[in-house]
Design an enzyme around this catalytic site. Structure first.
Site, PDB file in Angstrom:
ATOM      1  N   ASP A 268       0.873  -1.222   0.064  1.00  0.00           N
ATOM      2  CA  ASP A 268      -0.085  -0.059  -0.074  1.00  0.00           C
ATOM      3  C   ASP A 268       0.852   1.363  -0.005  1.00  0.00           C
ATOM      4  O   ASP A 268       2.064   1.167  -0.039  1.00  0.00           O
ATOM      5  CB  ASP A 268      -1.022  -0.034   1.210  1.00  0.00           C
ATOM      6  CG  ASP A 268      -2.242   0.823   0.876  1.00  0.00           C
ATOM      7  OD1 ASP A 268      -2.185   1.610   0.061  1.00  0.00           O
ATOM      8  OD2 ASP A 268      -3.169   0.657   1.516  1.00  0.00           O
TER       9      ASP A 268
HETATM   10  C1  BGC Z   1      -5.132   3.292   0.176  1.00  0.00           C
HETATM   11  C2  BGC Z   1      -5.337   2.280  -1.047  1.00  0.00           C
HETATM   12  C3  BGC Z   1      -4.974   2.830  -2.576  1.00  0.00           C
HETATM   13  C4  BGC Z   1      -3.623   3.693  -2.395  1.00  0.00           C
HETATM   14  C5  BGC Z   1      -3.460   4.420  -3.605  1.00  0.00           C
HETATM   15  C6  BGC Z   1      -3.904   4.174   0.016  1.00  0.00           C
HETATM   16  O1  BGC Z   1      -3.761   5.164   0.877  1.00  0.00           O
HETATM   17  O2  BGC Z   1      -5.009   2.631   1.358  1.00  0.00           O
HETATM   18  O3  BGC Z   1      -6.541   1.564  -0.891  1.00  0.00           O
HETATM   19  O4  BGC Z   1      -5.028   1.923  -3.280  1.00  0.00           O
HETATM   20  O5  BGC Z   1      -3.766   4.637  -1.342  1.00  0.00           O
HETATM   21  O6  BGC Z   1      -4.201   5.729  -3.979  1.00  0.00           O
END
Ligand code: BGC
Length: 746
Positions: A268
């Site tokens: 993530d």
């Molecule tokens: C979130 C993800 C997301 C990623 C990219 C993160 O903060 O937890 O779900 O896909 O950001 O935007």
């Protein structure tokens, strides 16, 4: 820069051969480059990323959706890097791109995988026109905690329902073939158990037994993998002491060894370096080592891989064979997407965004997602013939952006049709519509505009209140500890109620709310989640009876926050409550002596039942369930239970009902839930029509992980229920029997 075109294969080569061939020609730094995902900061992206892409240091870019820029990034990768490896372009396409579906929790309330799949297809086609070839969806984190803001992004509390929805979404995004125009790679996230964060506080710790992980939280991921999902995303949270991004048990043992997952895992956002903040790793290098060892193929944004993996390999701490394996999975997805054949996007090859078919899909989804929670005296549907005037009141009657919900980076709020607009159009010339917003936001306090609302309601035949939460109150990092209607909305309801006019509340929200303080103050209650672009027409059609509500709750609605976690598939406990144990704190004799007799598992001040159970939802039809039958009272292992019910619509209008089947395994090597959803079916019945709804449940679907973490279906006695919600009492019994094969017989 010189570049051969060594990636043009002999046509008969398989993807694996092409991957092996390419990998064989890559330098270590080019391999590690594939594991590096960088963010686009907008128009400066070309200046920022040109050199890293030319050098082969970037495998993927996220958050660039300008198709001209995306094509240029691809051109740099394909024409100016040594091996010409195209880029994955990632984006959070969570519930639509420009045209917006209901939030995923609302989509789950449709209990209709077909519409979810269609909606994902619409999103994929629109996203693909921008050059996006990879979405960070579906989010399939199960949760039993509506305080958690990200409940909006998932499919609710049940593993079976969420699995069906996750599979439908994966299929919608990925299409029949990833290489087809308009197919994009999906990403099952967040692996794993992110939805169990303590007290629903986003990013908090999770502590989950292996029993609960395997029997519950992991199931949608397994289903998505079986459906061919290309990628997974590691979760931010700490899972039993090891943050998911560095968790070998999850990503090596379960995902690779047991499930044989061949796609790849992305971290993530900066979650590799967060291993330092968690206290698992000492520095960036240590974090890179932990994540790569655990099996994270690609690092989102943090760059600890590109900076530290080369040295870690050279020093022998990471085997190059491990890098090869992790990179191969990334390359495989790029080949499957057909990017080596054509990395460029020509939007005119794809349907235009927001076309009538797309709008119709999202309208259908919104229509089926709305749940009718109360309809006293059959106030709904309204018939315009009998009305002179209606008052539309509240902060969400005419809020084009808010009705789209969380995660709508690319959503086009100008296309939103609000409930106010749809109702004004439908009622034009027939019924007078008076609109009073009354509150600036859902969080506003009492103000003189409440008086305007009261006046409008008093002068109308009926007051329709559009209440709830605006979109920013749910989603990532937007958890709430109090999940009542925010601001002074309950006071607004009370004041409108005092006018004596019939009151209808339409609630838009990103989670289940505690509605205890308003439910008795309204005659009818529709729960519409954040319904997306076409929320208005869907809500108007339901209010006016053009169609009947047919959504069912994908989550339990608590009476009060203190009951959380409250969910339908709980365990029985040694002292289960029953209908006689509903006690309220006011009824307790303060001088009663303590006793250990007759005690059960309930709260003194809330009882043990929710306000609305999982699976619940009313209809304008009148559905009756009769003659439940089990055709197979004994089901040999390896065969299927067949159970059926007669469903009749005794109402005056055609309507759809979601018929649900639950089972209970009475005795197990580990204790089993008191009810578990095993099947559901959406059925449309004309007035007076009867149909037989049959379910077939294979004994494999009754399996669970036992105390030795073996997945087994145990012979023995089961209950089975069929009905319109998880509280159904229509029950029969069956037995699973172990039939010995000839050579096992004594
Ligand atoms: C979130 C993800 C997301 C990623 C990219 C993160 O903060 O937890 O779900 O896909 O950001 O935007």
């Amino acid at each position: 820069m010189s570049h051969a075109s060594p990636t043009t294969p002999a046509p008969e080569q398989t993807v694996d051969q092409r991957v092996a061939d390419l990998l064989g020609r890559m330098t270590l730094i080019e391999k590690i480059g594939q594991m590096n995902q960088l963010n686009s900061d907008g128009p400066a992206v070309l200046d920022q990323l040109r050199h890293p892409i030319q050098a082969g240091h970037v495998g993927s870019v996220l958050n660039e959706v300008d198709v001209v820029l995306v094509n240029e990034l691809q051109r740099i990768a394909v024409e100016e890097s040594r091996l010409g490896i195209p880029l994955l372009i990632g984006r959070d396409v969570i519930h639509g791109f420009n045209t917006v579906m209901p939030i995923p929790l609302g989509q789950a309330a449709t209990w209709n995988p077909a519409i979810v799949r269609e909606g994902a297809r619409v999103a994929a086609l629109e996203a693909a026109s921008s050059g996006v070839n990879w979405t960070f969806a579906p989010m399939m984190d199960l949760t039993r905690d509506p305080r958690w803001g990200r409940i909006a992004e998932g499919f609710g509390e049940d593993a079976h329902l969420a699995s069906e929805m996750a599979v439908a979404m994966v299929r919608g995004f990925q299409g029949n073939n990833l290489a087809d125009a308009g197919s994009i790679a999906a990403c099952a996230k967040h692996f794993a158990a992110y939805g169990a964060v303590e007290s629903g506080r986003d990013y908090a710790t999770t502590n989950i037994s292996e029993y609960e992980l395997r029997n519950y939280y992991l199931r949608p991921f397994k289903a998505a993998i079986d459906a061919g999902v290309s990628t997974l995303m590691a979760s931010f949270s700490d899972v039993n002491g090891v943050p998911a991004t560095g968790n070998e048990f999850l990503m090596r043992k379960v995902l690779r060894e047991e499930w044989a997952f061949e796609g790849f895992v992305v971290s993530d956002w900066d979650s590799v370096r967060q291993l330092i903040i968690h206290g698992l790793s000492e520095d960036d290098r240590d974090a890179a080592l932990a994540a790569v060892t655990a099996g994270v193929n690609m690092e989102m944004v943090g760059q600890s891989y590109i900076h530290h993996l080369p040295a870690l390999v050279e020093e022998g701490l990471v085997a190059e064979a491990m890098i090869d394996e992790l990179v191969a999975s990334i390359l495989r997805v790029k080949f499957q997407l057909g990017l080596f054949e054509n990395a460029y996007t020509n939007p005119s090859d794809l349907p235009p965004a927001g076309n009538p078919q797309a709008l119709d899909t999202v309208r259908q989804a919104a229509l089926q997602s709305v749940v009718l929670l109360k309809n006293e005296g059959r106030l709904l549907p309204l018939s315009p013939d009998k009305l002179n005037s209606v008052a539309l009141i509240g902060p969400l009657a005419d809020a084009p952006y808010e009705q789209l919900g969380t995660w709508i980076f690319d959503g086009n709020a100008q296309w939103s049709v609000t409930p106010r607009r749809a109702l004004e159009e439908r009622l034009d010339g027939q019924v007078e519509v008076h609109y009073v917003r009354a509150m600036d936001t859902s969080r506003s306090r009492v103000s003189p505009t409440f008086d305007d609302a009261v006046r409008a309601a008093s002068e109308a035949d009926v007051a329709i209140l559009f209440l709830g939460e605006e979109s920013i109150l749910s989603g990532e990092a937007h958890s709430r500890a109090n999940i009542d209607l925010p601001g002074d909305q309950a006071e607004l309801v009370r004041r409108i109620r005092a006018t004596g006019r019939p009151v209808i509340a339409v609630i838009q929200a990103g989670r289940a709310l505690t509605l205890t303080n308003i439910v008795d103050e309204v005659d009818a209650l529709l729960f519409a989640w954040h319904p997306g672009t076409m929320g208005g027409p869907a809500i108007a059609d339901l209010l006016l009876g053009v169609d009947s509500p047919s959504g069912k709750l994908p989550v339990t609605f608590p009476r009060m926050v203190g009951q959380i976690p409250i969910y339908y598939n709980q365990k029985n406990t040694g002292k289960p409550p029953s209908h006689d144990t509903i006690v309220h704190i006011d009824d307790i004799d303060p001088f009663a002596p303590q006793t250990s007799l007759g005690m059960t598992a309930f709260h003194l001040d809330a009882g043990y039942t929710p306000l609305f159970p999982f699976g619940f939802g009313l209809s304008y039809g009148e559905f009756h369930y009769d003659n439940m039958r089990v055709a197979t009272p004994e089901v040999p292992l390896g065969e299927s239970l067949r159970a059926s019910v007669e469903l009749t619509n005794r109402g005056a209008v055609a309507a759809e009902e979601v018929v649900q089947l639950y089972v209970r395994d009475l005795v197990g090597n580990v204790t089993r839930p008191i009810k578990e959803l095993k099947g559901f079916r959406r059925v449309r019945l004309a007035p007076g029509e009867t149909t037989v709804v049959e379910f077939v449940v294979h004994t494999d679907e009754l399996a669970f992980y036992d105390r030795h973490m073996r997945r087994v279906t145990e012979p023995g006695k089961f209950h089975v229920w069929i009905g319109g919600d998880s509280d159904t009492q229509l029950r029969a019994d069956f037995r699973v029997v172990d039939i010995l094969t000839d050579d096992q017989k004594p």
